[in-house]
Every structure is written in C-alpha cells, then in structure tokens.
Design a protein around this motif. Sequence first.
Motif, PDB file in Angstrom:
ATOM      1  N   GLU A 197       0.825  -1.211   0.000  1.00 44.97           N
ATOM      2  CA  GLU A 197       0.000   0.000   0.000  1.00 44.97           C
ATOM      3  C   GLU A 197       0.861   1.265   0.000  1.00 44.97           C
ATOM      4  OE1 GLU A 197      -3.937   1.267   2.383  1.00 44.97           O
ATOM      5  OE2 GLU A 197      -2.143   1.227   3.645  1.00 44.97           O
ATOM      6  N   GLY A 199       0.750  -0.023  -4.833  1.00 48.03           N
ATOM      7  CA  GLY A 199      -0.204  -0.444  -5.845  1.00 48.03           C
ATOM      8  C   GLY A 199       0.225  -1.672  -6.611  1.00 48.03           C
ATOM      9  N   GLU A 200       1.247  -2.366  -6.102  1.00 50.30           N
ATOM     10  CA  GLU A 200       1.704  -3.588  -6.759  1.00 50.30           C
ATOM     11  C   GLU A 200       1.560  -4.779  -5.816  1.00 50.30           C
ATOM     12  OE1 GLU A 200       4.987  -2.021 -10.018  1.00 50.30           O
ATOM     13  OE2 GLU A 200       5.702  -2.828  -8.100  1.00 50.30           O
ATOM     14  N   ALA A 245      -0.203  -5.156 -11.065  1.00 51.82           N
ATOM     15  CA  ALA A 245      -0.881  -3.994 -10.478  1.00 51.82           C
ATOM     16  C   ALA A 245      -2.097  -4.460  -9.687  1.00 51.82           C
ATOM     17  CB  ALA A 245      -1.305  -3.026 -11.580  1.00 51.82           C
ATOM     18  N   ASP A 305      -5.337  -2.803  -6.753  1.00 51.10           N
ATOM     19  CA  ASP A 305      -5.939  -1.666  -6.061  1.00 51.10           C
ATOM     20  C   ASP A 305      -6.015  -1.998  -4.579  1.00 51.10           C
ATOM     21  OD1 ASP A 305      -7.406   0.413  -5.054  1.00 51.10           O
ATOM     22  OD2 ASP A 305      -9.238  -0.022  -6.182  1.00 51.10           O
TER      23      ASP A 305
END
Length: 332
Positions: A211, A234-235, A249, A251
């Motif tokens: 995060e 974001g990974e 990727a 969210d």
Amino acid sequence: MGHQNAHDTDGTSSGFTSADPVAEQALDWFVRLRNSEPDAATHAAFQAWLAEDPRHDAEFRSLETLWNSRSFSDAVKTLPVDRRALLRPKTRRWPLHAAALAASVLIAVGVWQYPALTIAIQADFETATGRQTTVRLPDGSMMMLNTDTAVATDFEGGRRHIRLLRGEAFFDVVHDPARPFTVSGHYGEVQVLGTAFSVRTGDDEDQVVLERGRVQVLCLCDGKGMGKAELVPGEAVSITASAVSPVRATDPSATLAWREGRIIFENASLGAVLEELRRYHRGPIVVADERVNRLVVTGNYRLDNVEGALRTLADAAGVGFYRIPGGIIILR
C-alpha cells in the motif's frame, strides 16, 4: 451466464431456510425423516405431500442426491464434532459397536486437527474465523490480523521478525534503518524499513500487497526460477515453492478492504467470491451446481454478515439458497 450486480444486506436467519417454499418444505421433510423413525401417520402425510406436485418429489430427490454427494460429504468433514451431530439421526441407545465407531471418529478428528494445534502452540497472536484484531508491536509498528490468522513474533536482540503461520495480516511498520522489519510466510519473506503492506499465506502460495513505501520480496525456495522482486505502492506479487511471480498492479483499497470489514469485487466469478467468503464463514458453503461458480458478479459487502451477503448474491444471480443445521449453506 451473465453479469450480476448486488448490494449490501443486513439480513440474517437460522434453522432450515430457503427462498423457495417448496424447497423449504422438502428440507423440512428430509430432516424429519432422517432424524426419527416415521410412524404410519407421518409416512402417510409424506406420501400425500409427494403426490401433491411433481416438484415435491423432484426437490426431495435432489436433496437426497446432494446429501450423498462428495462435495457435501467433504463439507461436513470440516465441521467440529459437536456441529456435525446436528446433521445426524438421533438415537436413544449407544450399542457397543456404535460407541467404538464414535471413539474412532473422535480419534480421526484429533489427527485431522493436529496441524491447527501445532500452530496454536507456536502462535503469539491468533484470530478466529470471521474475527479481526489489531496489535501494537514492541517497536511501535501496527499489525492487523484478518480472519483465521496466526502469527509468531520475534523482537529479541534487536530483531523485528514476524512469522505468518496461517491467514493474512497487514503491517504498518515504524521506520528504523538499523533494524529491518521482516515477515516470512510459507514460501517467501518480505523485507522493509518502513512501509505498509499485507501478507497472506495459502496452501500453494504467499501473496504480498504493497500500500505504501517499498519492499523487497524474497523466495524461500531452492534457487529455481526468479527468487526476488521489489514492489512499489499499488503492486502485488505471489510466491510459490519455486519462484516469485511477475509483479502485477492491484488496487489496495479493494484488495485490503477487509481492514474496514468489507469485501469488494468487480466482474469476478462467483466461484472466486465464494472461495473468499468461505474464509469468514464458520460453516461450509457448498455449490451443488458447477454453473453457479461460473456466474460473473460485482458487489461490496460487509464481512460481519457473510450469510446476508450470500443470500443477496444468490438472489441477484437467480441461484437457490439453502441453510441447514451445522451452519452449512448450499447454493444451487
């Protein structure tokens, strides 16, 4: 089958329930006949009910088929002994051979639960199914444990190390360049100085979601395949027994929505969603028709009401919902 949208729900229920009155009657008859020796009057009433409508016989036979299916049998095996008893015929006597059988079952269950007992001995912190807790670690870092999670901690001699024994945990780490913070799962290890990330263990892989900050992920494998990866916010990455997957990727607001007590999914297969919801539900969730798993759904649900989420999903997808003793939910 098409895409389904569903909304949150607060509904709960207990006992034998179904949205279909005929299915509910079939459930009632099925349990009545299994849990007692029917007298002549009960048998006659049952035969009369079967004769009223062809659907009565079809629903009753489908329950018999489901009861004898492997998926249902496997689901029952996951129940604690006291909850399995709710599904068994009631008897007034325990003959010698029955008592011996019960003893062997209890021994088998003890062996089956041995891994959980081993973890319990090692763990410093644990959560039960459907529960979450936040822990302040000795260095000031915060650790949040998701459902059915166990961790062991080591902060002796300047170390900052966490072993994720089972489940999923989120870490908000206090920056300390002199003391790297490490989290090891079943297959990989995450090394950080100061950051916020989650680690989740599974039977076949560990998963890491970042995060904030930066982490290095190492594979605790035998050197085959790609052994490490670096993540930026974001990974995410997965680690198996032999390699670290390509970075992907993600969210974090959706992937880590469990921290706010929610599950969020978009255009996901219902089978994948059910697999996730099983982590938060104490009883088995059984799919009696494989087509149900292939439905595509989108939703946002509270994790403190998994049964309500399942009811709404079933209604939106046009799937039959059944709840029977032992906390077993059947979708078909």
